[in-house]
Enzyme design. Sequence first.
Site, PDB file in Angstrom:
ATOM      1  CB  CYS A  41      -0.915   0.012   1.224  1.00 24.98           C
ATOM      2  SG  CYS A  41      -2.191  -1.266   1.164  1.00 24.98           S
ATOM      3  CG  ASP A  43       3.321   5.218   3.356  1.00 26.31           C
ATOM      4  OD1 ASP A  43       4.446   5.648   3.085  1.00 26.31           O
ATOM      5  OD2 ASP A  43       2.275   5.750   2.965  1.00 26.31           O
ATOM      6  CB  CYS A  68       6.641   9.423   1.028  1.00 26.80           C
ATOM      7  SG  CYS A  68       5.450   9.776   2.339  1.00 26.80           S
ATOM      8  CB  CYS A 112       3.082   9.967   7.243  1.00 30.00           C
ATOM      9  SG  CYS A 112       3.200   9.668   5.463  1.00 30.00           S
TER      10      CYS A 112
END
Length: 302
Positions: A41, A43, A68, A112
């Site tokens: 997916c 992350d 990222c 995140c």
Amino acid sequence: MWEYTDKVLELFYNPKNQGEIEETAEQNVKVATGEVGSIACGDALRLHLKVQVDTDKILDARFQTFGCTSAIASSSALTELVKGLTLDEALAVTNKDIANYLGGLPEAKMHCSVMGQEALEAAIFNYRGIEREVHDDDDEGTLICTCFGISDTKIRRVIRENSLITAEEVTNYVKAGGGCGSCLATIDDIIKEVQRESALPIAAPASNKSAVATKIAPSTLTTVQKIALIQKVLDEEVRPVLLADGGDVELYDVEGDRVKVLLQGACGSCSSSTATLKIAIEARLRDRISQSIVVEAVEPLF
């Protein structure tokens, strides 16, 4: 190009506490590990905590992240935030604390910080050998986003915890709706349900949010603005749903509140094309723009 703060870039280029903590024979010390996300997916985060057993104090924290710039910076920030805290104190750390430590994150990257909070909770509950009491039912609800495997339970939780009011914000926080987009309408419905249940104010989104998320009084729109908004709703909210089923729609003309569209692909030959017009298109335009809008299908000229 995302606009990152200096702190985000600092922890991306020079991350602190990157790596793992291995179990040793050190007395009165144990290592806890929490893992969330999926490489498939985009992350994934594995968090390691070195805990002093008799005090529950976190002596060290390290991370291994696939992701990222925001994912790496958020993971590094998390380890800095929890070192020196007791486990109970660490449980009070939220995704907002992580984002604030970084001086903010782009809206589309807030997931995140959520991933960091969830990894922390997973590590602590794994260490204590108990079921995750806070989010143990995240995967037990109805699957809403098949692209990222997100349940309605998790969507409801993140809406409540962060006072989210648009489907776009939900996507930013947990990725739901960020794939094919076919679940966006369902996410909108969940938001409304949560707002009714918790009496959250149905506030207008901030000025930097998509205009699609706000219902604008038709009297305030010029003809050009109205056509542009209709096109925006079709492009961002309707077409992704139809494309997922092999169909498509094209705006043909706008005459006052009469919106004429061309149904294409599977939608053009489908026996339920009338339902598509009324449910997938007309209902969405009425909700976003004006209750008086009527959508009609026109036949292609050739």
